[in-house]
Design a protein around this motif. Structure first.
Motif, PDB file in Angstrom:
ATOM      1  N   CYS A  49       0.863  -1.190   0.000  1.00  0.00           N
ATOM      2  CA  CYS A  49       0.000   0.000   0.000  1.00  0.00           C
ATOM      3  C   CYS A  49       0.896   1.235   0.000  1.00  0.00           C
ATOM      4  O   CYS A  49       1.627   1.467   0.966  1.00  0.00           O
ATOM      5  CB  CYS A  49      -0.895   0.040   1.239  1.00  0.00           C
ATOM      6  N   ILE A  50       0.831   2.000  -1.078  1.00  0.00           N
ATOM      7  CA  ILE A  50       1.649   3.220  -1.146  1.00  0.00           C
ATOM      8  C   ILE A  50       0.766   4.403  -0.777  1.00  0.00           C
ATOM      9  O   ILE A  50      -0.228   4.677  -1.441  1.00  0.00           O
ATOM     10  CB  ILE A  50       2.268   3.401  -2.541  1.00  0.00           C
ATOM     11  N   GLY A  51       1.120   5.078   0.304  1.00  0.00           N
ATOM     12  CA  GLY A  51       0.287   6.158   0.826  1.00  0.00           C
ATOM     13  C   GLY A  51      -0.684   5.602   1.848  1.00  0.00           C
ATOM     14  O   GLY A  51      -1.603   4.863   1.500  1.00  0.00           O
ATOM     15  N   ILE A  52      -0.420   5.882   3.137  1.00  0.00           N
ATOM     16  CA  ILE A  52      -1.349   5.408   4.175  1.00  0.00           C
ATOM     17  C   ILE A  52      -2.100   6.635   4.678  1.00  0.00           C
ATOM     18  O   ILE A  52      -1.885   7.138   5.775  1.00  0.00           O
ATOM     19  CB  ILE A  52      -0.603   4.672   5.313  1.00  0.00           C
ATOM     20  N   GLY A  53      -2.966   7.145   3.807  1.00  0.00           N
ATOM     21  CA  GLY A  53      -3.752   8.321   4.124  1.00  0.00           C
ATOM     22  C   GLY A  53      -5.231   7.991   4.081  1.00  0.00           C
ATOM     23  O   GLY A  53      -5.659   6.957   4.594  1.00  0.00           O
ATOM     24  N   GLY A  54      -6.001   8.864   3.414  1.00  0.00           N
ATOM     25  CA  GLY A  54      -7.453   8.679   3.338  1.00  0.00           C
ATOM     26  C   GLY A  54      -7.843   7.372   2.658  1.00  0.00           C
ATOM     27  O   GLY A  54      -8.795   6.704   3.062  1.00  0.00           O
ATOM     28  N   TYR A  72      -8.718  -3.155   6.024  1.00  0.00           N
ATOM     29  CA  TYR A  72      -9.518  -4.287   5.533  1.00  0.00           C
ATOM     30  C   TYR A  72      -8.641  -5.452   5.063  1.00  0.00           C
ATOM     31  O   TYR A  72      -9.013  -6.615   5.220  1.00  0.00           O
ATOM     32  CB  TYR A  72     -10.475  -3.840   4.415  1.00  0.00           C
ATOM     33  N   LEU A  73      -7.487  -5.116   4.492  1.00  0.00           N
ATOM     34  CA  LEU A  73      -6.591  -6.198   4.060  1.00  0.00           C
ATOM     35  C   LEU A  73      -6.051  -6.958   5.268  1.00  0.00           C
ATOM     36  O   LEU A  73      -5.974  -8.192   5.259  1.00  0.00           O
ATOM     37  CB  LEU A  73      -5.438  -5.636   3.222  1.00  0.00           C
ATOM     38  N   ALA A  74      -5.699  -6.202   6.307  1.00  0.00           N
ATOM     39  CA  ALA A  74      -5.204  -6.844   7.531  1.00  0.00           C
ATOM     40  C   ALA A  74      -6.305  -7.699   8.152  1.00  0.00           C
ATOM     41  O   ALA A  74      -6.078  -8.848   8.546  1.00  0.00           O
ATOM     42  CB  ALA A  74      -4.732  -5.787   8.520  1.00  0.00           C
ATOM     43  N   ALA A  75      -7.496  -7.140   8.226  1.00  0.00           N
ATOM     44  CA  ALA A  75      -8.608  -7.877   8.831  1.00  0.00           C
ATOM     45  C   ALA A  75      -8.928  -9.140   8.047  1.00  0.00           C
ATOM     46  O   ALA A  75      -9.289 -10.165   8.619  1.00  0.00           O
ATOM     47  CB  ALA A  75      -9.844  -6.968   8.893  1.00  0.00           C
ATOM     48  N   ALA A  76      -8.751  -9.069   6.712  1.00  0.00           N
ATOM     49  CA  ALA A  76      -9.080 -10.221   5.865  1.00  0.00           C
ATOM     50  C   ALA A  76      -8.000 -11.293   5.912  1.00  0.00           C
ATOM     51  O   ALA A  76      -8.175 -12.381   5.376  1.00  0.00           O
ATOM     52  CB  ALA A  76      -9.286  -9.758   4.423  1.00  0.00           C
ATOM     53  N   GLY A  77      -6.844 -10.967   6.506  1.00  0.00           N
ATOM     54  CA  GLY A  77      -5.799 -11.986   6.631  1.00  0.00           C
ATOM     55  C   GLY A  77      -4.789 -12.012   5.505  1.00  0.00           C
ATOM     56  O   GLY A  77      -4.150 -13.046   5.279  1.00  0.00           O
ATOM     57  N   VAL A  78      -4.624 -10.874   4.795  1.00  0.00           N
ATOM     58  CA  VAL A  78      -3.548 -10.802   3.800  1.00  0.00           C
ATOM     59  C   VAL A  78      -2.227 -10.959   4.566  1.00  0.00           C
ATOM     60  O   VAL A  78      -1.936 -10.198   5.485  1.00  0.00           O
ATOM     61  CB  VAL A  78      -3.604  -9.458   3.028  1.00  0.00           C
ATOM     62  N   GLY A  79      -1.431 -11.962   4.198  1.00  0.00           N
ATOM     63  CA  GLY A  79      -0.309 -12.386   5.024  1.00  0.00           C
ATOM     64  C   GLY A  79       0.798 -11.370   5.198  1.00  0.00           C
ATOM     65  O   GLY A  79       1.384 -11.255   6.270  1.00  0.00           O
ATOM     66  N   THR A  80       1.107 -10.620   4.120  1.00  0.00           N
ATOM     67  CA  THR A  80       2.165  -9.611   4.202  1.00  0.00           C
ATOM     68  C   THR A  80       1.658  -8.322   3.580  1.00  0.00           C
ATOM     69  O   THR A  80       1.223  -8.305   2.428  1.00  0.00           O
ATOM     70  CB  THR A  80       3.428 -10.075   3.442  1.00  0.00           C
ATOM     71  N   ILE A  81       1.706  -7.259   4.362  1.00  0.00           N
ATOM     72  CA  ILE A  81       1.266  -5.957   3.854  1.00  0.00           C
ATOM     73  C   ILE A  81       2.434  -4.983   3.987  1.00  0.00           C
ATOM     74  O   ILE A  81       2.976  -4.778   5.073  1.00  0.00           O
ATOM     75  CB  ILE A  81       0.041  -5.416   4.636  1.00  0.00           C
ATOM     76  N   GLY A  82       2.835  -4.417   2.849  1.00  0.00           N
ATOM     77  CA  GLY A  82       3.849  -3.358   2.864  1.00  0.00           C
ATOM     78  C   GLY A  82       3.125  -2.028   2.993  1.00  0.00           C
ATOM     79  O   GLY A  82       2.095  -1.819   2.351  1.00  0.00           O
ATOM     80  N   ILE A  83       3.633  -1.163   3.841  1.00  0.00           N
ATOM     81  CA  ILE A  83       3.023   0.164   3.966  1.00  0.00           C
ATOM     82  C   ILE A  83       4.108   1.209   3.750  1.00  0.00           C
ATOM     83  O   ILE A  83       5.178   1.118   4.322  1.00  0.00           O
ATOM     84  CB  ILE A  83       2.309   0.364   5.332  1.00  0.00           C
ATOM     85  N   MET A  84       3.804   2.172   2.901  1.00  0.00           N
ATOM     86  CA  MET A  84       4.823   3.165   2.549  1.00  0.00           C
ATOM     87  C   MET A  84       4.256   4.558   2.669  1.00  0.00           C
ATOM     88  O   MET A  84       3.213   4.860   2.083  1.00  0.00           O
ATOM     89  CB  MET A  84       5.249   2.908   1.109  1.00  0.00           C
ATOM     90  N   ASP A  85       4.922   5.387   3.447  1.00  0.00           N
ATOM     91  CA  ASP A  85       4.476   6.783   3.594  1.00  0.00           C
ATOM     92  C   ASP A  85       5.615   7.571   4.247  1.00  0.00           C
ATOM     93  O   ASP A  85       6.221   7.102   5.199  1.00  0.00           O
ATOM     94  CB  ASP A  85       3.211   6.852   4.456  1.00  0.00           C
ATOM     95  N   PRO A  86       5.881   8.780   3.749  1.00  0.00           N
ATOM     96  CA  PRO A  86       6.989   9.545   4.320  1.00  0.00           C
ATOM     97  C   PRO A  86       6.543  10.534   5.399  1.00  0.00           C
ATOM     98  O   PRO A  86       7.358  11.264   5.946  1.00  0.00           O
ATOM     99  CB  PRO A  86       7.499  10.331   3.112  1.00  0.00           C
ATOM    100  N   LEU A 146       0.880  -7.391  -5.639  1.00  0.00           N
ATOM    101  CA  LEU A 146       0.121  -6.287  -6.222  1.00  0.00           C
ATOM    102  C   LEU A 146       0.327  -5.040  -5.380  1.00  0.00           C
ATOM    103  O   LEU A 146       0.782  -5.115  -4.235  1.00  0.00           O
ATOM    104  CB  LEU A 146      -1.367  -6.608  -6.411  1.00  0.00           C
ATOM    105  N   VAL A 147       0.033  -3.900  -6.008  1.00  0.00           N
ATOM    106  CA  VAL A 147       0.289  -2.632  -5.333  1.00  0.00           C
ATOM    107  C   VAL A 147      -1.000  -1.808  -5.318  1.00  0.00           C
ATOM    108  O   VAL A 147      -1.735  -1.786  -6.299  1.00  0.00           O
ATOM    109  CB  VAL A 147       1.473  -1.871  -5.997  1.00  0.00           C
ATOM    110  N   VAL A 148      -1.254  -1.203  -4.174  1.00  0.00           N
ATOM    111  CA  VAL A 148      -2.429  -0.337  -4.033  1.00  0.00           C
ATOM    112  C   VAL A 148      -1.956   1.111  -4.075  1.00  0.00           C
ATOM    113  O   VAL A 148      -1.117   1.516  -3.270  1.00  0.00           O
ATOM    114  CB  VAL A 148      -3.141  -0.589  -2.690  1.00  0.00           C
ATOM    115  N   ASP A 149      -2.471   1.867  -5.022  1.00  0.00           N
ATOM    116  CA  ASP A 149      -2.094   3.259  -5.171  1.00  0.00           C
ATOM    117  C   ASP A 149      -3.043   4.130  -4.351  1.00  0.00           C
ATOM    118  O   ASP A 149      -4.188   4.337  -4.720  1.00  0.00           O
ATOM    119  CB  ASP A 149      -2.151   3.624  -6.663  1.00  0.00           C
ATOM    120  N   GLY A 150      -2.532   4.632  -3.231  1.00  0.00           N
ATOM    121  CA  GLY A 150      -3.343   5.520  -2.386  1.00  0.00           C
ATOM    122  C   GLY A 150      -2.754   6.918  -2.374  1.00  0.00           C
ATOM    123  O   GLY A 150      -2.883   7.637  -1.394  1.00  0.00           O
ATOM    124  N   THR A 151      -2.087   7.288  -3.476  1.00  0.00           N
ATOM    125  CA  THR A 151      -1.406   8.588  -3.526  1.00  0.00           C
ATOM    126  C   THR A 151      -2.304   9.637  -4.171  1.00  0.00           C
ATOM    127  O   THR A 151      -3.334   9.314  -4.761  1.00  0.00           O
ATOM    128  CB  THR A 151      -0.096   8.484  -4.339  1.00  0.00           C
TER     129      THR A 151
END
Ligand SMILES: [Zn+2]
Length: 361
Positions: free
Chosen positions: A30-35, A43-57, A118-123
C-alpha cells in the motif's frame, strides 16, 4: 491460522479455505497510508492478507484523523508507518507488516514493488501514479488504482501485462493537478468508500488469481466512477489497452522510470520538505547549499542551490550570504558531508543550519 477469525468470509463459496490460504500467502504493497490507504490496509489486515507493505513519508497530523481512520489521537506526531504498523498488528497479530518510511521514487520503485504481488495506489499526485503504474508494469504486478476529489472518486484495477494500464487511461500527465484533501476538502467517509473498494478489488484479485472463470475475477481496466454530490451516481467505463501507450506498448526493460518532484529529507529531524515550496515562502528566507564536489555539481544540482564544497567549510571559508539568511539547508549525496558542514557552522555560531538529502518523489 486462526480459522474462527476468518469464518465469516471462508463460509462464502467464492472464498472458502482455498481463498483464505491464498490471502495468507499474498503480499500487498500500500503506497500512501492516508485517506485511501487507511481503510484499504485495515480491511486487508482484517481479511488476513499475510504480508502488507506500507509506505508513507509523513507523520500523523491532527487534520488527518477526520478520514485516516487507521490512526488514533495519540498517534499525532508519530511517523505514519510506525503508527499504522502497530494499529494493523493490533487488529491482526497473525500478519506481517513491512514499513517503508519513504516516498516512492524512480530509484527505489522497482526494487520495492518487485517484492509484492500487487500494489495499491493511495497517492494523490499524478506523477506518483504514473511512476507506480510504470514500475508495476516493469515488475509484472497489477495496480489497484484509486483517486478522490471532493465528492467524486475512482477505482480500477490496471495491469498493463494483461490489459490496460493507467497510462492507457491517462496517456500524458494531465495539466490539472489532483487537489489534495487540504486543498479541496473531503468527507472522510468518501475516502472510506473508495479505499474499501480498493481493498475489495485486492481481495477479489488474490482469491481469483490463476483461476479461470472465478466469480470474483475483477475486470482489468474497468474504471468505476462514483459521484456522491446531489443524486449519487455510479458509472463504469472500460479503459481499453492503447497500442500507442507509452508504457504497456513497450517491453518492461525499455521503460525508464521518472520522478518529478524534488523533495528533501532533512537529517536528523527526518522531516520531509519540498524545497520548491520552502523557497517560495520568502518569510523563510532560506539559502540552499550543495556541499558536493565540482563534478557532482555539474552532473546534477538543485536549481535553487549555490555550490560551496565541504573543503571550503573545512578551511573556515563560508558563503557571504550566510550572515543575512534565516535558514540554511546543506545537502550532499548521502547526508554525511552536509552533516559535517552543519557541525562546522554550528561551531562557528551559525545554529540555523540543517543537513539534507535531496531525492526525487
Ligand atoms: Zn498502457
Amino acid at each position: 491460522m486462526n480459522l474462527d477469525r476468518y469464518s465469516r468470509q471462508t463460509i462464502l463459496d467464492e472464498i472458502g479455505l482455498i481463498g483464505q490460504s491464498k490471502l495468507k500467502k499474498s503480499r500487498v504493497l500500500c503506497i500512501g497510508i492516508g485517506g485511501l490507504g487507511s481503510p484499504t490496509s485495515l480491511y486487508l489486515a482484517a481479511a488476513g492478507v499475510g504480508t502488507i507493505g506500507i509506505m508513507d513519508p509523513d507523520q500523523v497530523d491532527e487534520t488527518n484523523l477526520q478520514r485516516q481512520i487507521i490512526y488514533k489521537t495519540k498517534d499525532v506526531g508519530t511517523e505514519k508507518v510506525i503508527a499504522a504498523k502497530k494499529n494493523l498488528n493490533d487488529l491482526n497479530p497473525e500478519i506481517k507488516i513491512i514499513e517503508y518510511f519513504d516516498t516512492i521514487h524512480a530509484e527505489n520503485a522497482e526494487e520495492i514493488l518487485s517484492q509484492f504481488d500487487l500494489v495499491v495506489d493511495g497517492t494523490d499526485q499524478f506523477e506518483t501514479k504514473f511512476l507506480i503504474n510504470d514500475a508495476a508494469y516493469k515488475v509484472n504486478i497489477p495496480v489497484i488504482y484509486g483517486a478522490i476529489n471532493g465528492f467524486q472518486g475512482e477505482v480500477a484495477l490496471f495491469d498493463g501485462n494483461n490489459g490496460a494500464c493507467y497510462r492507457c487511461f491517462h496517456p500524458t500527465l494531465p495539466k490539472a493537478t489532483i487537489k489534495n484533501c487540504a486543498e479541496s476538502g473531503i468527507i472522510g467517509s468518501i475516502a472510506g468508500v473508495i479505499g474499501s473498494l480498493q481493498a475489495t478489488l485486492c481481495i477479489q484479485y488474490i482469491v481469483s488469481h490463476q483461476e479461470q472463470n472465478h466469480p470474483l475475477k475483477p475486470i482489468i481496466g474497468e474504471l468505476n466512477m462514483i459521484d456522491l454530490l446531489g443524486k449519487w451516481t455510479f458509472n463504469q467505463f472500460k479503459v481499453t489497452k492503447q497500442s500507442q501507450c507509452k508504457t504497456c506498448s513497450l517491453q518492461g526493460s525499455e521503460i525508464k522510470l521518472e520522478s518529478n518532484t524534488i523533495v528533501c529529507k532533512v537529517v536528523p529531524t527526518i522531516d520531509i520538505i519540498k524545497i520548491q515550496e520552502f523557497m517560495k515562502d520568502d518569510s523563510k528566507n532560506t539559502i540552499i547549499i550543495d556541499v558536493r564536489e565540482q563534478n557532482e555539481w555539474e552532473e546534477w544540482h538543485l536549481e535553487q542551490a549555490i555550490h560551496w564544497p565541504l573543503d571550503q567549510f573545512e578551511k573556515g571559508i563560508f558563503p557571504q550570504k550566510l550572515n543575512q539568511t534565516k535558514n540554511v539547508i546543506l545537502y550532499c549525496k548521502s547526508g554525511t558531508r552536509s552533516k559535517k558542514a552543519v557541525q562546522i557552522l554550528n561551531r562557528a555560531g551559525i545554529k540555523n543550519a540543517l543537513s539534507a538529502i535531496p531525492f526525487l518523489r
